[in-house]
Write a protein that holds these residues in place. Structure first.
Motif, short mmCIF file in Angstrom:
data_model
loop_
_atom_site.label_atom_id
_atom_site.label_comp_id
_atom_site.label_asym_id
_atom_site.label_seq_id
_atom_site.Cartn_x
_atom_site.Cartn_y
_atom_site.Cartn_z
N GLU A 1 5.85 -10.65 -0.35
CA GLU A 1 4.46 -10.55 0.12
C GLU A 1 4.41 -10.04 1.55
OE1 GLU A 1 0.16 -11.57 -0.05
OE2 GLU A 1 1.70 -11.22 -1.55
N ALA A 2 5.31 -10.56 2.39
CA ALA A 2 5.35 -10.13 3.79
C ALA A 2 5.67 -8.64 3.89
CB ALA A 2 6.39 -10.94 4.55
N ALA A 3 6.51 -8.14 2.99
CA ALA A 3 6.85 -6.72 3.01
C ALA A 3 5.65 -5.85 2.65
CB ALA A 3 8.01 -6.45 2.05
N PHE A 4 4.85 -6.28 1.68
CA PHE A 4 3.64 -5.52 1.33
C PHE A 4 2.66 -5.53 2.49
CE2 PHE A 4 5.19 -5.84 -3.00
CZ PHE A 4 4.71 -4.68 -3.59
N ASN A 5 2.52 -6.67 3.15
CA ASN A 5 1.67 -6.73 4.34
C ASN A 5 2.16 -5.77 5.41
OD1 ASN A 5 -0.56 -9.01 4.48
ND2 ASN A 5 1.11 -9.86 3.26
N MET A 6 3.46 -5.76 5.63
CA MET A 6 4.03 -4.91 6.66
C MET A 6 3.77 -3.44 6.36
SD MET A 6 5.73 -5.09 9.53
CE MET A 6 5.01 -3.67 10.30
N GLY B 1 -5.86 -8.84 -0.61
CA GLY B 1 -4.92 -9.62 -1.42
C GLY B 1 -5.61 -10.93 -1.74
N GLN B 2 -4.91 -11.80 -2.40
CA GLN B 2 -5.47 -13.12 -2.66
C GLN B 2 -4.35 -14.13 -2.73
OE1 GLN B 2 -3.81 -11.42 -5.33
NE2 GLN B 2 -5.82 -10.45 -5.36
N MET B 3 -4.69 -15.39 -2.57
CA MET B 3 -3.69 -16.45 -2.54
C MET B 3 -2.83 -16.44 -3.82
SD MET B 3 -4.26 -17.87 0.38
CE MET B 3 -3.40 -19.45 0.31
N GLU B 4 -3.47 -16.08 -4.95
CA GLU B 4 -2.76 -16.13 -6.23
C GLU B 4 -1.70 -15.04 -6.38
OE1 GLU B 4 -7.07 -17.50 -7.02
OE2 GLU B 4 -5.96 -16.22 -5.64
N LYS B 5 -1.71 -14.06 -5.50
CA LYS B 5 -0.66 -13.03 -5.42
C LYS B 5 -0.50 -12.23 -6.72
CE LYS B 5 1.64 -15.83 -1.95
NZ LYS B 5 0.71 -15.32 -0.92
N VAL B 6 -1.64 -11.67 -7.16
CA VAL B 6 -1.59 -10.84 -8.36
C VAL B 6 -1.98 -9.39 -8.09
CG1 VAL B 6 -1.91 -12.71 -10.02
CG2 VAL B 6 -3.92 -11.61 -9.00
N SER B 7 -2.61 -9.13 -6.95
CA SER B 7 -3.06 -7.76 -6.64
C SER B 7 -3.02 -7.55 -5.13
CB SER B 7 -4.49 -7.54 -7.16
OG SER B 7 -4.96 -6.26 -6.82
N PHE B 8 -2.76 -6.30 -4.75
CA PHE B 8 -2.71 -5.96 -3.33
C PHE B 8 -3.23 -4.54 -3.17
CE2 PHE B 8 -1.10 -4.97 0.83
CZ PHE B 8 -1.01 -6.19 1.49
N MET B 9 -4.09 -4.33 -2.18
CA MET B 9 -4.63 -3.01 -1.88
C MET B 9 -4.70 -2.83 -0.37
SD MET B 9 -7.85 -3.02 -4.56
CE MET B 9 -7.76 -4.03 -6.04
N HIS B 10 -4.74 -1.59 0.09
CA HIS B 10 -4.82 -1.34 1.52
C HIS B 10 -5.70 -0.12 1.80
CE1 HIS B 10 -1.63 1.58 0.43
NE2 HIS B 10 -2.20 2.31 1.38
N LYS C 1 14.92 -5.44 1.82
CA LYS C 1 15.09 -4.62 0.62
C LYS C 1 13.73 -4.21 0.06
CE LYS C 1 17.13 -4.67 -4.01
NZ LYS C 1 17.92 -5.47 -5.00
N THR C 2 12.80 -5.14 0.04
CA THR C 2 11.46 -4.85 -0.48
C THR C 2 10.74 -3.84 0.40
OG1 THR C 2 11.31 -7.10 -1.39
CG2 THR C 2 9.26 -5.84 -1.22
N LEU C 3 10.80 -4.03 1.71
CA LEU C 3 10.13 -3.11 2.63
C LEU C 3 10.74 -1.71 2.55
CD1 LEU C 3 8.00 -2.59 4.75
CD2 LEU C 3 9.61 -3.38 6.49
N ASP C 4 12.06 -1.63 2.49
CA ASP C 4 12.72 -0.33 2.37
C ASP C 4 12.24 0.39 1.10
OD1 ASP C 4 14.09 -0.76 4.70
OD2 ASP C 4 15.99 -1.30 3.73
N PHE C 5 12.15 -0.36 0.01
CA PHE C 5 11.67 0.22 -1.25
C PHE C 5 10.22 0.69 -1.12
CE2 PHE C 5 9.07 -0.89 -5.00
CZ PHE C 5 9.43 0.18 -5.81
N LEU C 6 9.37 -0.12 -0.48
CA LEU C 6 7.95 0.21 -0.37
C LEU C 6 7.72 1.43 0.52
CD1 LEU C 6 6.39 -3.36 -0.09
CD2 LEU C 6 6.36 -1.82 -2.07
N TYR D 1 2.92 -3.76 -6.77
CA TYR D 1 2.65 -5.20 -6.64
C TYR D 1 2.28 -5.84 -7.98
CZ TYR D 1 0.91 -9.38 -4.17
OH TYR D 1 0.72 -10.67 -3.69
N GLY D 2 1.60 -5.05 -8.84
CA GLY D 2 1.15 -5.61 -10.12
C GLY D 2 0.28 -4.62 -10.86
N ILE D 3 -0.40 -5.11 -11.89
CA ILE D 3 -1.26 -4.29 -12.73
C ILE D 3 -2.70 -4.78 -12.58
CG2 ILE D 3 -1.78 -3.56 -15.09
CD1 ILE D 3 1.18 -4.09 -15.75
N ASP D 4 -3.59 -3.88 -12.18
CA ASP D 4 -5.00 -4.21 -11.99
C ASP D 4 -5.82 -3.71 -13.17
OD1 ASP D 4 -4.41 -5.22 -9.45
OD2 ASP D 4 -4.75 -3.28 -8.49
N GLU D 5 -6.76 -4.54 -13.63
CA GLU D 5 -7.72 -4.15 -14.66
C GLU D 5 -9.12 -4.47 -14.13
OE1 GLU D 5 -6.83 -5.90 -18.53
OE2 GLU D 5 -4.82 -6.38 -17.79
#
Length: 331
Positions: free
Chosen positions: A145-150, A272-281, A35-40, A295-299
């Motif tokens: 998280e796996a879906a964002f990686n994919m 990304g980071q272990m704390e799972k607050v931000s993701f970029m590609h 569901k997450t991957l389909d959405f992404l 994935y979240g809000i970056d400042e």
């Protein structure tokens, strides 16, 4: 499918391999992942305005969850005489206090969702940039998280899970007699040691990779550079690798240029980071990192030395949410 996967792991290896070959990864990994991957895949085409509207909805949902279910955040709301309704836009989130590793370690139990029957999985940071932090996630968080990686791989045009890939990372031979690689039939990954690359072993690495139909290599940027240099020195080539994906380090221009020069492949990575607050590609069109606003809000803030720091709020970990977490990464 979770019960089925557990049962499969108890069957003879020949049956496991048949199951992994016949059943696609997304079917094995469950509904949350799919569901997450389909959405992404869909949201990748959204405008920035639409993505920011999505962020606002997710921010309000997260704050409401934290107000009612997470004692540490409930206390912050009460002490400041706030309710989730007071946060009307993304900028309002900056009124929330910054979260640090020290604060998490001092309030860890109070940061965990109450009345949850989800299984907890502990995760620990390496402590390479400060204190070692241990926190918890649930299965839904790992699947998202796996879906964002994919999606990061798909944007590059890379294959993963259902197509054999090379992972020049995540494996260290346990002793000097151990092989330099092993194959994971479940994920179709050839895990190879990144710590034993040298002029004496490079022929073995290339020969092993060229034996299989491996289309994607996932590795550290520094390892991709070393691999490229060794192949160049000894006039070796990769027959089937079409994509090289990097992570865990910054892909500096020197390394990027060498990989492109030797293999004629544009390396791409994700952050990304272990704390799972931000993701970029990254994509093949640019070395710039693209924020994953879903994935979240970056400042970003100025460190005063030409670099920037990151404070981020993640949307995927509802078991132990981090709001305005000050990462120790620099950009």
């Amino acid at each position: 499918m979770g019960v089925v996967n557990k049962l499969i792991k108890k069957t003879p290896s020949i049956l496991q391999r048949a199951y992994y070959n016949l059943v696609p990864f997304e079917k094995r990994y469950g509904k949350v992942y799919k569901k997450t991957l389909d959405f992404l895949v869909e949201s990748h085409g959204w405008s920035k305005q639409l993505l920011e509207s999505y962020q606002l909805v997710q921010m309000r949902k997260l704050l409401d969850h934290c107000y009612w279910n997470v004692p540490y955040y409930k206390r912050i709301f009460v002490e400041n005489k706030w309710t989730p309704a007071d946060f009307r836009n993304l900028e309002d989130l900056k009124n929330f206090p910054v979260l640090t590793k020290k604060i998490i370690m001092e309030n860890r139990d109070g940061m965990i969702r109450e009345n949850s029957d989800h299984k907890r999985y502990p995760i620990s940071t390496s402590g390479s940039t400060g204190d070692k932090l241990t926190f918890f996630v649930d299965d839904d968080c790992l699947k998202k998280e796996a879906a964002f990686n994919m999606r990061a791989y798909l944007i590059q045009g890379a294959e993963m899970y259902d197509t054999p890939s090379v992972w020049l990372r995540r494996y260290v031979p346990p002793n000097p007699q151990s092989p330099l690689w092993y194959y994971d039939y479940e994920l179709k990954r050839l895990y190879m040691s990144a710590y034993h690359l040298n002029s004496e072993t490079i022929h073995q690495y290339v020969e092993k990779i060229n034996e299989g139909n491996y289309q994607t290599m996932c590795t550290y940027p520094s390892s991709a550079y070393i691999f490229a240099c060794l192949c160049e020195e000894q006039n070796l080539s990769l027959r089937t690798i079409k994509k090289i994906h990097t992570t865990s380090e910054v892909l500096v221009k020197k390394w990027y240029d060498k990989v492109l020069e030797v293999f004629d492949i544009v390396p791409c990575g994700h952050y990304g980071q272990m704390e799972k607050v931000s993701f970029m590609h990254q994509s093949e069109q640019s070395r710039d990192m693209n924020q994953n606003l879903e994935y979240g809000i970056d400042e970003f803030y100025d460190n005063g030395d030409g670099t920037h720091g990151l404070i981020a709020t993640g949307f995927i970990n509802y078991l132990m949410p981090f709001i305005r977490y000050k990462t120790e990464d620099t950009f």
